[in-house]
Design a protein around this motif. Structure first.
Motif, mmCIF file in Angstrom:
data_model
loop_
_atom_site.group_PDB
_atom_site.id
_atom_site.type_symbol
_atom_site.label_atom_id
_atom_site.label_comp_id
_atom_site.label_asym_id
_atom_site.label_seq_id
_atom_site.Cartn_x
_atom_site.Cartn_y
_atom_site.Cartn_z
ATOM 1 N N ALA A 3 -11.326 20.918 -6.205
ATOM 2 C CA ALA A 3 -12.100 21.168 -4.986
ATOM 3 C C ALA A 3 -11.398 20.609 -3.756
ATOM 4 O O ALA A 3 -10.470 19.808 -3.850
ATOM 5 N N VAL A 4 -11.887 21.026 -2.593
ATOM 6 C CA VAL A 4 -11.381 20.491 -1.339
ATOM 7 C C VAL A 4 -11.529 18.978 -1.341
ATOM 8 O O VAL A 4 -12.494 18.435 -1.875
ATOM 9 N N GLY A 5 -10.547 18.290 -0.787
ATOM 10 C CA GLY A 5 -10.588 16.837 -0.741
ATOM 11 C C GLY A 5 -10.112 16.164 -1.999
ATOM 12 O O GLY A 5 -10.115 14.940 -2.085
ATOM 13 N N SER A 6 -9.697 16.926 -3.008
ATOM 14 C CA SER A 6 -9.255 16.313 -4.260
ATOM 15 C C SER A 6 -7.837 15.757 -4.165
ATOM 16 O O SER A 6 -7.403 15.027 -5.045
ATOM 17 N N VAL A 7 -7.121 16.077 -3.104
ATOM 18 C CA VAL A 7 -5.787 15.518 -2.878
ATOM 19 C C VAL A 7 -5.930 14.359 -1.892
ATOM 20 O O VAL A 7 -6.456 14.534 -0.795
ATOM 21 N N ASP A 8 -5.465 13.185 -2.292
ATOM 22 C CA ASP A 8 -5.474 12.029 -1.400
ATOM 23 C C ASP A 8 -4.272 12.172 -0.467
ATOM 24 O O ASP A 8 -3.135 11.885 -0.848
ATOM 25 N N VAL A 9 -4.533 12.628 0.743
ATOM 26 C CA VAL A 9 -3.457 12.949 1.680
ATOM 27 C C VAL A 9 -2.690 11.700 2.101
ATOM 28 O O VAL A 9 -1.473 11.745 2.275
ATOM 29 N N GLU A 10 -3.361 10.565 2.238
ATOM 30 C CA GLU A 10 -2.660 9.318 2.566
ATOM 31 C C GLU A 10 -1.649 8.977 1.478
ATOM 32 O O GLU A 10 -0.492 8.697 1.767
ATOM 33 N N THR A 11 -2.092 8.989 0.225
ATOM 34 C CA THR A 11 -1.208 8.655 -0.886
ATOM 35 C C THR A 11 -0.065 9.646 -0.986
ATOM 36 O O THR A 11 1.093 9.263 -1.222
ATOM 37 N N LEU A 12 -0.361 10.926 -0.819
ATOM 38 C CA LEU A 12 0.674 11.964 -0.830
ATOM 39 C C LEU A 12 1.739 11.654 0.213
ATOM 40 O O LEU A 12 2.941 11.651 -0.083
ATOM 41 N N LEU A 13 1.306 11.369 1.439
ATOM 42 C CA LEU A 13 2.251 11.158 2.528
ATOM 43 C C LEU A 13 3.011 9.845 2.394
ATOM 44 O O LEU A 13 4.215 9.791 2.680
ATOM 45 N N VAL A 14 2.373 8.790 1.926
ATOM 46 C CA VAL A 14 3.069 7.516 1.710
ATOM 47 C C VAL A 14 4.199 7.709 0.695
ATOM 48 O O VAL A 14 5.344 7.307 0.927
ATOM 49 N N GLY A 15 3.903 8.331 -0.435
ATOM 50 C CA GLY A 15 4.921 8.554 -1.452
ATOM 51 C C GLY A 15 6.042 9.468 -0.977
ATOM 52 O O GLY A 15 7.221 9.205 -1.225
ATOM 53 N N TRP A 16 5.681 10.537 -0.287
ATOM 54 C CA TRP A 16 6.676 11.500 0.187
ATOM 55 C C TRP A 16 7.591 10.872 1.236
ATOM 56 O O TRP A 16 8.813 11.009 1.167
ATOM 57 N N LEU A 17 6.990 10.170 2.212
ATOM 58 C CA LEU A 17 7.818 9.531 3.238
ATOM 59 C C LEU A 17 8.718 8.453 2.641
ATOM 60 O O LEU A 17 9.874 8.318 3.052
ATOM 61 N N GLN A 18 8.203 7.669 1.691
ATOM 62 C CA GLN A 18 9.033 6.635 1.067
ATOM 63 C C GLN A 18 10.247 7.257 0.400
ATOM 64 O O GLN A 18 11.365 6.754 0.526
ATOM 65 N N ALA A 19 10.054 8.371 -0.284
ATOM 66 C CA ALA A 19 11.169 9.061 -0.941
ATOM 67 C C ALA A 19 12.176 9.589 0.089
ATOM 68 O O ALA A 19 13.389 9.556 -0.149
ATOM 69 N N GLN A 20 11.686 10.063 1.221
ATOM 70 C CA GLN A 20 12.568 10.609 2.255
ATOM 71 C C GLN A 20 13.324 9.516 3.005
ATOM 72 O O GLN A 20 14.499 9.692 3.336
ATOM 73 N N LEU A 21 12.666 8.396 3.284
ATOM 74 C CA LEU A 21 13.248 7.354 4.132
ATOM 75 C C LEU A 21 14.058 6.326 3.363
ATOM 76 O O LEU A 21 14.874 5.616 3.948
ATOM 77 N N GLY A 22 13.835 6.223 2.057
ATOM 78 C CA GLY A 22 14.609 5.307 1.236
ATOM 79 C C GLY A 22 14.100 3.883 1.246
ATOM 80 O O GLY A 22 13.126 3.535 1.929
ATOM 81 N N SER A 23 14.799 3.039 0.511
ATOM 82 C CA SER A 23 14.336 1.669 0.286
ATOM 83 C C SER A 23 14.491 0.755 1.496
ATOM 84 O O SER A 23 13.947 -0.348 1.512
ATOM 85 N N GLY A 24 15.213 1.176 2.517
ATOM 86 C CA GLY A 24 15.376 0.358 3.714
ATOM 87 C C GLY A 24 14.178 0.362 4.638
ATOM 88 O O GLY A 24 14.135 -0.381 5.617
ATOM 89 N N VAL A 25 13.187 1.191 4.325
ATOM 90 C CA VAL A 25 11.969 1.304 5.121
ATOM 91 C C VAL A 25 10.779 1.104 4.192
ATOM 92 O O VAL A 25 10.744 1.653 3.094
ATOM 93 N N VAL A 26 9.795 0.319 4.635
ATOM 94 C CA VAL A 26 8.562 0.135 3.869
ATOM 95 C C VAL A 26 7.542 1.146 4.391
ATOM 96 O O VAL A 26 7.313 1.229 5.600
ATOM 97 N N VAL A 27 6.944 1.916 3.487
ATOM 98 C CA VAL A 27 5.899 2.876 3.862
ATOM 99 C C VAL A 27 4.637 2.471 3.132
ATOM 100 O O VAL A 27 4.644 2.311 1.917
ATOM 101 N N ARG A 28 3.552 2.305 3.877
ATOM 102 C CA ARG A 28 2.305 1.823 3.268
ATOM 103 C C ARG A 28 1.106 2.346 4.034
ATOM 104 O O ARG A 28 1.242 2.902 5.125
ATOM 105 N N ASP A 29 -0.067 2.135 3.443
ATOM 106 C CA ASP A 29 -1.290 2.560 4.128
ATOM 107 C C ASP A 29 -2.004 1.399 4.816
ATOM 108 O O ASP A 29 -2.785 1.613 5.726
ATOM 109 N N GLU A 30 -1.748 0.166 4.406
ATOM 110 C CA GLU A 30 -2.374 -1.000 5.022
ATOM 111 C C GLU A 30 -1.313 -2.023 5.384
ATOM 112 O O GLU A 30 -0.294 -2.144 4.707
ATOM 113 N N LEU A 31 -1.575 -2.767 6.437
ATOM 114 C CA LEU A 31 -0.672 -3.833 6.856
ATOM 115 C C LEU A 31 -1.181 -5.155 6.317
ATOM 116 O O LEU A 31 -2.364 -5.315 6.049
ATOM 117 N N ASP A 32 -0.257 -6.115 6.172
ATOM 118 C CA ASP A 32 -0.672 -7.458 5.766
ATOM 119 C C ASP A 32 0.149 -8.483 6.541
ATOM 120 O O ASP A 32 0.935 -8.134 7.420
#
Length: 133
Positions: A3-32
């Motif tokens: 159904a609509v909304g079954s894809v977690d768009v935040e998680t999708l984008l965090v994983g995709w951007l991390q793969a594109q940008l590499g290990s020299g960049v931290v990609v996350r959904d929350e700051l600490d």
């Protein structure tokens, strides 16, 4: 069928951007508290806005903030991310979803941040996503 909304768009984008940008960049959904030690960092947040088609297509508004030690570094990484989202992500499959369209709602620009030792650049994007069939 998912159904609509079954894809977690935040998680999708965090994983995709991390793969594109590499290990020299931290990609996350929350700051600490370790943010100053993990620069550059990209934060991806779904906004409480958007919509759907009532069936499968999710229209997500996503804020992407870049934190870096200099304004030039934040600006450059923001521009790189914008290019990736608009040219590479569109039409791809990632994280259980298909990204059918990407557009810029608010172009990358300077955003203030409480810690004056950091620089923050941010943008807002609109993504249309549906589950993989």
């Amino acid at each position: 069928m998912a159904a609509v909304g079954s894809v977690d768009v935040e998680t999708l984008l965090v994983g995709w951007l991390q793969a594109q940008l590499g290990s020299g960049v931290v990609v996350r959904d929350e700051l600490d508290n370790s943010l100053p030690a993990e620069l550059p960092t990209v934060q991806v947040e779904r906004m409480p806005a958007g919509g759907d088609d009532g069936f499968r297509l999710d229209r997500a508004l996503i804020d992407v903030n870049v934190y870096a030690s200099t304004r030039a570094a934040a600006t450059s990484l923001s521009a790189q991310i914008r290019g990736l989202l608009l040219t590479v992500l569109r039409g791809s499959t990632a994280g259980g979803g298909v990204v059918t369209a990407v557009s810029t709602v608010a172009a990358p620009g300077w955003r203030p941040y409480e810690n004056t030792a950091l620089r923050r650049y941010g943008a807002t994007y609109e993504l249309y996503v549906h589950p993989v069939s």
